[in-house]
Write a protein that holds these residues in place. Sequence first.
Motif, PDB file in Angstrom:
ATOM      1  N   ALA A   6     -11.545 -38.487  77.336  1.00 49.26           N
ATOM      2  CA  ALA A   6     -10.368 -37.704  77.369  1.00 49.26           C
ATOM      3  C   ALA A   6      -9.261 -37.840  76.387  1.00 49.26           C
ATOM      4  O   ALA A   6      -9.107 -38.624  75.595  1.00 49.26           O
ATOM      5  N   LEU A   7      -8.702 -36.659  75.738  1.00 48.86           N
ATOM      6  CA  LEU A   7      -7.557 -36.812  74.514  1.00 48.86           C
ATOM      7  C   LEU A   7      -6.692 -35.683  75.097  1.00 48.86           C
ATOM      8  O   LEU A   7      -7.013 -34.496  75.727  1.00 48.86           O
TER       9      LEU A   7
ATOM     10  N   TYR B 211     -10.683 -30.169  76.540  1.00 50.77           N
ATOM     11  CA  TYR B 211     -11.994 -30.111  77.392  1.00 50.77           C
ATOM     12  C   TYR B 211     -13.271 -30.160  76.801  1.00 50.77           C
ATOM     13  O   TYR B 211     -14.135 -31.136  77.015  1.00 50.77           O
ATOM     14  N   LEU B 212     -13.274 -29.567  75.439  1.00 46.51           N
ATOM     15  CA  LEU B 212     -14.502 -29.926  74.643  1.00 46.51           C
ATOM     16  C   LEU B 212     -14.560 -31.089  74.129  1.00 46.51           C
ATOM     17  O   LEU B 212     -15.695 -31.799  73.884  1.00 46.51           O
ATOM     18  N   ALA B 213     -13.498 -31.853  73.644  1.00 42.02           N
ATOM     19  CA  ALA B 213     -13.733 -32.993  72.938  1.00 42.02           C
ATOM     20  C   ALA B 213     -14.126 -33.984  74.021  1.00 42.02           C
ATOM     21  O   ALA B 213     -14.827 -34.946  73.679  1.00 42.02           O
TER      22      ALA B 213
ATOM     23  N   ALA C 126     -19.324 -30.761  69.196  1.00 49.79           N
ATOM     24  CA  ALA C 126     -18.249 -31.400  68.392  1.00 49.79           C
ATOM     25  C   ALA C 126     -17.836 -30.321  67.180  1.00 49.79           C
ATOM     26  O   ALA C 126     -16.772 -30.362  66.700  1.00 49.79           O
ATOM     27  N   ARG C 127     -18.773 -29.510  67.103  1.00 54.41           N
ATOM     28  CA  ARG C 127     -18.544 -28.352  66.096  1.00 54.41           C
ATOM     29  C   ARG C 127     -17.380 -27.539  66.661  1.00 54.41           C
ATOM     30  O   ARG C 127     -16.525 -26.865  65.997  1.00 54.41           O
TER      31      ARG C 127
ATOM     32  N   GLY D  86      -9.650 -29.653  66.751  1.00 59.85           N
ATOM     33  CA  GLY D  86      -9.384 -31.248  67.858  1.00 59.85           C
ATOM     34  C   GLY D  86     -10.456 -32.320  66.922  1.00 59.85           C
ATOM     35  O   GLY D  86     -10.839 -31.888  65.920  1.00 59.85           O
ATOM     36  N   ARG D  87     -10.287 -33.272  67.697  1.00 54.44           N
ATOM     37  CA  ARG D  87     -11.202 -34.361  67.267  1.00 54.44           C
ATOM     38  C   ARG D  87     -11.952 -34.930  68.425  1.00 54.44           C
ATOM     39  O   ARG D  87     -11.530 -34.989  69.562  1.00 54.44           O
ATOM     40  N   CYS D  88     -12.843 -35.831  68.078  1.00 50.53           N
ATOM     41  CA  CYS D  88     -13.756 -36.373  69.112  1.00 50.53           C
ATOM     42  C   CYS D  88     -13.884 -37.757  69.265  1.00 50.53           C
ATOM     43  O   CYS D  88     -13.666 -38.335  67.977  1.00 50.53           O
ATOM     44  N   ARG D  89     -13.851 -38.671  70.354  1.00 53.21           N
ATOM     45  CA  ARG D  89     -14.019 -40.053  70.327  1.00 53.21           C
ATOM     46  C   ARG D  89     -15.378 -40.498  70.412  1.00 53.21           C
ATOM     47  O   ARG D  89     -16.165 -39.757  71.357  1.00 53.21           O
ATOM     48  N   PRO D  90     -15.890 -41.247  69.606  1.00 49.97           N
ATOM     49  CA  PRO D  90     -17.098 -41.776  69.927  1.00 49.97           C
ATOM     50  C   PRO D  90     -17.310 -42.484  71.077  1.00 49.97           C
ATOM     51  O   PRO D  90     -16.318 -43.346  71.402  1.00 49.97           O
ATOM     52  N   PRO D  91     -18.424 -42.439  71.654  1.00 51.28           N
ATOM     53  CA  PRO D  91     -18.753 -43.370  72.811  1.00 51.28           C
ATOM     54  C   PRO D  91     -18.592 -44.927  72.527  1.00 51.28           C
ATOM     55  O   PRO D  91     -19.273 -45.149  71.455  1.00 51.28           O
ATOM     56  N   GLN D  92     -18.210 -45.515  73.479  1.00 49.80           N
ATOM     57  CA  GLN D  92     -18.467 -47.190  73.264  1.00 49.80           C
ATOM     58  C   GLN D  92     -19.346 -47.705  74.492  1.00 49.80           C
ATOM     59  O   GLN D  92     -19.316 -47.075  75.442  1.00 49.80           O
TER      60      GLN D  92
END
Length: 427
Positions: free
Chosen positions: A223-224, A233-235, A283-284, A291-297
């Motif tokens: 979530a961002l 939503y897409l992020a 992501a595209r 927007g930007r995406c967070r990589p999963p941990q």
Amino acid sequence: MLTTTPRRELARPLAALFAALLASCTERDVPGTSDTATTTDATTTDSPHTGTSHAEPTTDAPGTSSTSPSTTSVPGTSTTIDTNDPGECIYEDHVIVLTPEAYDAWLHGMGEVGTTGTTGTTGDTGTGTTSDSSTDTGTSTTGDTSTGTSTGDTGATDTTGALEWSSELCNQICDALTSAEAWNIVSCDKTSVDADGTVTILCVEIVQNCDGRSHACITSRGALAHADPVAAYLARAAHDEAASVYAFTTLAGELAAHGAPAELLARILAAAADELRHAEAVARLVAARGGRCRPPQRRPIAARSLRELAIENASEGCVRETWAALLAAHQAEHAADPQLRAVMRGIAADEARHAELAWAIDAWLDTRVDADTRSEIAAARANMAAAVLASVAADSPANALVREAGVPGRARAMQLAAGLADALWAA
């Protein structure tokens, strides 16, 4: 050859079931509800966390009881659960109180001086106050930032004449002074400034995901906060698609250790490859919206029993992933954004197969466990199904999500969830 029990076999491909459910709700509505949110505009949200308004439903959800709003049941079963349990987004408020000296030190990059803080879980909507009142600041600690300076406004300078206040600085303070995981911080705001210069900051962390398949190895949430609810939503979706790569590859290793058939393992690894493509495609879309995406941990996990794997698969695969696949099919038909619609068409076809895979995993596991464990698995599936129904009934997506992203409005989502419950989860 993969063997299944008749009780677990799907009567028809899920893509066909999804098409039938989508067609059945096209021409009808639930009385007293609307397919789009009436109080949430594309540019404003009721919650800064998800870009959605969590309005109370005006009618009873299919399969829920109006006399017990905190519990719900799966159609065709007698199972009831607390709707604040699995399936809901859960946020934790972290309140930080900075003395004028401490605030000035942070603005000058010198860190903490004279700081106190409290934390508290807000519940499923993330709009509550902190539960720990041991620190009396004389100020409101709600998520309403209308009286403070929003972190999104980086053009205003602080009264000390020092550096500009920014969301990045707020997140740094939250990361340094609270237990919040940096990647899980969904909003950080300066909520008030007292007459003596004492500053109160509210940092909100998401601690439980809301939908889609998850796995015990995944520790992050996607979530961002974003001004564009579709971008937000897409992020989150891009994060979850990328997390699914890890979820599937880890699951393949776990099932292989228990002697799962090669056919099943090959399908799981193929699904991981699908999820990688999905993550890149979504992501595209996020980048196209600024927007930007967070990589999963992730984290290593200890070896788990067949019972643990079966319960997780029943909840995360047979329910969450199956519901997410139906949502993708709806988006593929109804998203007004042509690029998003094209991406969702490819994703929807893959996700239907992934949902079928979850049921195939369920079928194989059913042959390897005893009767008591089967009962536990059935209960876990029913509980998660009830949680999904309750969550859908309580959520009204932002108009932009319904219009541009093709997310079903509350009335239509309630119909789809109830239909899926009748067709699969109540069996």
